[in-house]
Scaffold this active site. Structure first.
Site, PDB file in Angstrom:
ATOM      1  N   HIS A 240       0.678  -1.125   0.177  1.00 13.54           N
ATOM      2  CA  HIS A 240      -0.030   0.189   0.055  1.00 13.54           C
ATOM      3  C   HIS A 240       0.761   1.430  -0.149  1.00 13.54           C
ATOM      4  CE1 HIS A 240      -3.122   2.721   1.741  1.00 13.54           C
ATOM      5  NE2 HIS A 240      -3.775   2.255   0.865  1.00 13.54           N
TER       6      HIS A 240
ATOM      7  N   HIS B 190      -1.272   9.937  -2.855  1.00 17.60           N
ATOM      8  CA  HIS B 190      -2.502   9.574  -2.163  1.00 17.60           C
ATOM      9  C   HIS B 190      -3.330  10.903  -2.276  1.00 17.60           C
ATOM     10  CE1 HIS B 190      -5.801   7.639  -0.395  1.00 17.60           C
ATOM     11  NE2 HIS B 190      -5.673   8.186   0.846  1.00 17.60           N
TER      12      HIS B 190
END
Length: 438
Positions: free
Chosen positions: A50, A92
């Site tokens: 991630h 992100h």
């Protein structure tokens, strides 16, 4: 929050369980649907890093992606947003102050503004207000303040090109390297006049040899998004697997194209997607409930890759620790893969679960009888932490360990956590080395 989980012992291993539901889903699908091969449903559990190994290094940095691959991740996950000049970069948040030093740069003070992004009013500095040249002047930092900050200010935000080049260069004949790309807020990007994210992402990857019309098992690509219209639009123009990200159900309405578990049936999602990426909290910790959820997704032909697994205690809910949480998801309910910020923990658990039972001694002395252990191999798992650079086998550093051993007093748990610095006994060292070298 997850409720206390009730563990039962499934009669099938995760691999057998996945194989069973793949066969079941093929039997239930219409003949035309059977022609679509779902490459995300296979016997190998997928570890998806991630934003790289973001538990250890600033997220989305090239070193974080590189470390993730060195730790054995199958896929690295770049989130993609577009700069003012339409270049895809990997970050992100559309707002930059949480992850870069932009707030400390006086030359960009006037760029601070307020925008409504996905129905949320945000103030700060936004990627789409900076050209690539300006973005490259910023330096990344750890988003979570309790993680190691010693690498703050060292590395730039990478472009999707740079991440694709890294993945291609790191792949080997024995270890494929995949890209698991998330398109961030594509509807918002379109609303501010930026290029179509479909074509930007596809053309960028194709420049590095990723063919949208061909699934190369040596250079796998998965595309994911929270916005279902984006996935539906891209489905006809690529054969790469698609994953619909799902939020947990909530009382307040979600932003238009974003969906939560239950907003669409699994069969509806399967019409355009190969898998789902649900918030891990949709799994309640009630084993039967969670197994039923897995069975329903598999029966629709969908792989299940929940997010996000972090090593810190505050993120594991009512589980004892990160290893216990991973074991529940990987072994007890048999998800097909997961998003981990400490990919070495998931890789280690996958290896431990694949090991045969260890031999343990009954009694106190060396003359004790060796019998197969009733303890799961997962309880002898190499996980992240620190025991002073202890090196075992072929240059492998054991960072921490969980060992269960049997003595005359019964089972006792030796559980050295991060930073305690103890060295395990020689007998435990040999057992750890067996798992690492297997």
């Amino acid at each position: 929050e997850m409720v206390e989980h009730r563990t039962t012992t499934p009669c099938l291993t995760p691999c057998l369980r996945r194989a069973f539901f793949v066969c079941l889903s093929l039997a239930l699908l219409e003949p035309a649907q059977c022609l679509k091969e779902n490459r995300l449903l296979n016997d190998k559990f997928l570890v998806i890093a991630h934003r790289g190994a973001s538990a250890y290094l600033p997220e989305h940095s090239i070193p974080a992606y590189t470390l993730a691959l060195e730790l054995g991740a199958d896929y690295i996950e770049p989130d993609v947003v577009l700069t003012k000049d339409g270049v895809p970069v990997c970050v992100h948040n559309l707002e930059l102050s949480d992850i870069t030093d932009v707030a400390a740069r006086p030359e960009f003070e006037a760029r601070r503004t307020t925008r409504t992004v996905d129905d949320e009013v945000l103030s700060g500095w936004f990627v789409m207000d900076f050209t690539l040249m300006e973005i490259k002047q910023l330096r990344l930092k750890q988003r979570l303040p309790f993680r190691d900050t010693m690498y703050n200010g060292l590395w730039q935000i990478p472009t999707l090109e740079e991440v694709a080049e890294l993945a291609k260069s790191k792949g080997t004949a024995t270890h494929r390297v995949g890209l698991y790309v998330e398109a961030k807020s594509p509807q918002f990007h379109a609303s501010v006049g930026l290029p179509d994210m479909h074509e930007v992402i596809l053309s960028t990857l194709e420049a590095f040899g990723y063919n949208r019309s061909f699934h190369d098992s040596n250079m796998p690509v998965v595309l994911q998004c929270f916005e279902h219209p984006w996935l539906k639009d891209i489905r006809p123009i690529t054969v790469w697997p698609l994953v619909q990200l799902l939020l947990r159900p909530r009382a307040t309405p979600l932003y238009g194209p974003v969906i939560a578990l239950g907003d669409m049936s699994f069969s509806e999602i399967a019409a355009f997607s190969d898998g789902i990426g649900p918030d891990k909290h949709v799994f309640t910790g009630d084993t039967q409930h969670d197994l039923n959820l897995m069975a329903d997704a598999h029966a629709a032909g969908l792989a299940v890759h929940p997010w996000t697994f972090r090593p810190e205690k505050i993120f594991v809910g009512n589980f004892e620790d990160a290893a216990s949480e991973l074991r529940y998801f990987m072994h007890d309910i048999g998800v097909d893969g997961l998003f981990a910020e400490a990919p070495d923990l998931a890789v280690g658990m996958r290896s431990a679960l694949a090991q045969p039972p260890l031999l343990q001694h009954e009694g106190d002395g060396d003359g004790g009888k060796s019998t197969p252990s009733t303890t799961s191999p997962a309880s002898l798992l190499v996980v992240a932490g620190s025991v002073g650079g202890l090196v075992l086998g072929a240059g492998v550093t054991v960072l921490a360990f969980h060992i269960r051993r049997r003595s005359s007093a019964g089972f006792s748990q030796l559980d050295e956590e991060r930073g305690r610095g103890a060295t395990p006994p020689a007998t435990e060292l040999r057992q750890i080395e067996r798992i690492i070298s297997a």
